[in-house]
Design a protein around this motif. Structure first.
Motif, PDB file in Angstrom:
ATOM      1  N   ALA A   1       0.830  -1.204   0.000  1.00 32.25           N
ATOM      2  CA  ALA A   1       0.000   0.000   0.000  1.00 32.25           C
ATOM      3  C   ALA A   1       0.865   1.255   0.000  1.00 32.25           C
ATOM      4  N   ILE A   2       2.028   1.152   0.641  1.00 33.87           N
ATOM      5  CA  ILE A   2       2.922   2.295   0.771  1.00 33.87           C
ATOM      6  C   ILE A   2       3.935   2.353  -0.359  1.00 33.87           C
ATOM      7  N   GLY A   3       4.423   1.167  -0.773  1.00 37.84           N
ATOM      8  CA  GLY A   3       5.557   1.132  -1.690  1.00 37.84           C
ATOM      9  C   GLY A   3       5.357   0.260  -2.890  1.00 37.84           C
ATOM     10  N   PRO A   4       6.370  -0.565  -3.241  1.00 35.15           N
ATOM     11  CA  PRO A   4       6.329  -1.353  -4.476  1.00 35.15           C
ATOM     12  C   PRO A   4       5.177  -2.353  -4.499  1.00 35.15           C
ATOM     13  N   LEU A   5       4.696  -2.632  -5.710  1.00 34.76           N
ATOM     14  CA  LEU A   5       3.565  -3.537  -5.899  1.00 34.76           C
ATOM     15  C   LEU A   5       3.981  -4.887  -6.466  1.00 34.76           C
ATOM     16  N   ASN A   6       5.211  -5.012  -6.887  1.00 33.33           N
ATOM     17  CA  ASN A   6       5.664  -6.220  -7.555  1.00 33.33           C
ATOM     18  C   ASN A   6       6.326  -7.177  -6.570  1.00 33.33           C
ATOM     19  N   ASP A   7       6.419  -8.438  -6.957  1.00 39.10           N
ATOM     20  CA  ASP A   7       7.223  -9.441  -6.256  1.00 39.10           C
ATOM     21  C   ASP A   7       8.245  -9.998  -7.233  1.00 39.10           C
ATOM     22  N   LEU A   8       9.433 -10.314  -6.739  1.00 38.86           N
ATOM     23  CA  LEU A   8      10.501 -10.842  -7.585  1.00 38.86           C
ATOM     24  C   LEU A   8      11.057 -12.122  -6.966  1.00 38.86           C
ATOM     25  N   TYR A   9      10.992 -13.212  -7.712  1.00 38.74           N
ATOM     26  CA  TYR A   9      11.491 -14.490  -7.193  1.00 38.74           C
ATOM     27  C   TYR A   9      12.992 -14.473  -6.947  1.00 38.74           C
TER      28      TYR A   9
END
Length: 458
Positions: free
Chosen positions: A200-208
């Motif tokens: 909600a505050i920062g990045p929206l992605n996930d990285l494996y």
């Protein structure tokens, strides 16, 4: 995939103890008539990131300018001013405690101007607590989630298919809503709180490729790490602002990281390549609920092959092996054991993946216990207890202690076994929630050594 680790932690135990009915008493010790009070973690022990700033800069850009689906985000968006948080709906005491701790950490470690307000006040971020059934009635695959431009569940239901909740249309952040279940284990509520509030505050992605971050769909890390706090601190650096393009941020983020993380200028670590979509698809098929068991195992093998072609020796190769191991537990224990051993070799090699190694160690300790190798089981538990405690994973900590208690009981060290089993129950109250779930885990662990106690071959 938020609840993945809690589910995965029980797979080996369930496979080994499938024939032990819930009401079976064990000879190790009677199940306690009442459970001790829930244990809670106190002061966090956070390690700083141990990677090169140039690699972190690329991570920052990939986290900030893409969604998990692969869609691109045209500009950076964040809150431009103080951030307020409120909680609505029925909330457990553990949620209140965990939110207070998290906000304190965000102020101290990420430098954010973030405070909690009363539920009847307007807020930048609304955390609404629902039942799991109600939440999954509208978003079946989600354990919890965050949406923009929304402040209530009713508002979400009215707008869930419209442009209002489309992240790609944002220019700045003003209102966010986090929806999480209140009728699950305290640890699962907390895990949702950390991940969704961070998004909600920062990045929206996930990285494996990130082995030391909550921003990773493998979900080994469930509370914000030192890397995550650095990313959030950089996200709100005065050099950046909402509306900046990827190119504009790319020009400034190296100097931001040099200022915020000077030790990262001196570290020389390899820069991981991008994760191809084919590997992500294979992992999602392997761990998803839709495919058959055969197709899921085939997908895990496909992920391993892709990892070999990519020449990965990092946590992505280890996670591919880990997935195959957990999918092979029921009928191919030799493949499961070999996969876990290979995964553990990779995870143990890096300082940023010690928690992952501890998850594998739990599986190996269960193997050791079920085959009567009590010293090996105890050693595996002892070697991994501190890293699990630092990561604040009560479910895994409780499981490790239960395994050690069973191993001690097999050695005839009854008093020691009783003490550590009692210690495990306080953590299990937080990690697994209900008394029924705690007792079920105790029975599963006891089932690993039941045959040995009765003199039967395993």
């Amino acid at each position: 995939m938020r609840a993945f680790v809690l589910v995965l932690a029980g797979l080996l135990l369930s496979a080994c103890a499938a024939s032990i009915p819930d009401d079976t008493a064990t000879r190790s010790a009677p199940l306690p008539s009442s459970l001790p009070p829930m244990k809670l973690f106190s002061s966090p022990q956070i390690a700083p990131p141990s990677r090169f700033n140039a690699a972190i800069a690329r991570d920052f850009l990939d986290l900030a300018f893409e969604l998990e689906s692969g869609r691109k985000l045209p500009v950076l968006t964040r809150f431009e001013g103080p951030i307020s948080v409120r909680v609505t709906g029925a909330q457990a005491q553990s949620l209140r405690t965990d939110l207070t701790r998290l906000l304190q950490r965000l102020r101290r470690e990420a430098g954010l101007n973030i405070t909690q307000v009363e539920r009847n006040q307007e807020a930048s971020i609304t955390i609404q607590v629902l039942s799991r059934a109600e939440l999954q009635r509208y978003v079946p695959q989600a354990a919890c989630f965050v949406v923009p431009r929304i402040s209530s569940w009713e508002e979400f239901k009215r707008n869930r298919r419209g442009a209002a909740v489309d992240w790609t249309t944002l220019q700045t952040r003003e209102r966010m809503a986090i929806f999480l279940p209140g009728d699950v284990a305290p640890q699962e509520i907390r895990d949702c709180l950390h991940e969704e509030l961070a998004q909600a505050i920062g990045p929206l992605n996930d990285l494996y490729r990130l082995g030391d971050s909550v921003f990773n769909d493998d979900n080994f890390h469930t509370v914000l790490t030192g890397f995550d706090m650095l990313i959030l601190r950089a996200y709100y650096a005065p050099e950046l602002k909402s509306g900046m393009t990827r190119e504009q941020v790319a020009a400034r983020i190296p100097s931001v990281l040099a200022r915020l993380n000077p030790r990262g200028q001196k570290i020389r670590s390899p820069v991981a390549n991008k994760t191809p979509r084919a590997w992500i698809d294979a992992i999602e098929t392997a761990l998803g609920p839709k495919a058959s068991d055969v197709k899921r195992r085939d997908a895990a093998r496909r992920a391993i092959e892709i990892a070999r072609v990519q020449q990965w020796t990092d946590n992505r190769m280890a996670f591919s092996l880990f997935a195959l191991g957990r999918l092979s537990l029921a009928g191919e224990s030799d493949i499961a054991l070999a996969s876990f051993l290979q995964a553990n070799t990779i995870y143990s090699a890096g300082p940023g993946t010690r928690l992952q190694s501890a998850h594998v160690a739990m599986q190996l300790a269960a193997f050791a216990l079920s085959s009567g190798q009590t010293e090996a089981a105890i050693r595996l538990v002892d070697e991994n207890t501190s890293v699990v405690a630092r990561a604040e994973n009560a479910a895994l900590l409780a499981t490790l202690f239960m395994i050690k208690a069973e191993a001690l009981a097999l050695q005839g060290r009854t008093a020691e076994a009783r003490a550590i089993r009692q210690d495990s129950l306080g953590w299990a109250r937080y990690g697994f929630g209900s008394e029924k779930a705690v007792r079920a885990r105790l029975r599963e662990i006891a089932g690993l050594s039941q045959r040995l106690r009765e003199g039967r071959p395993s």
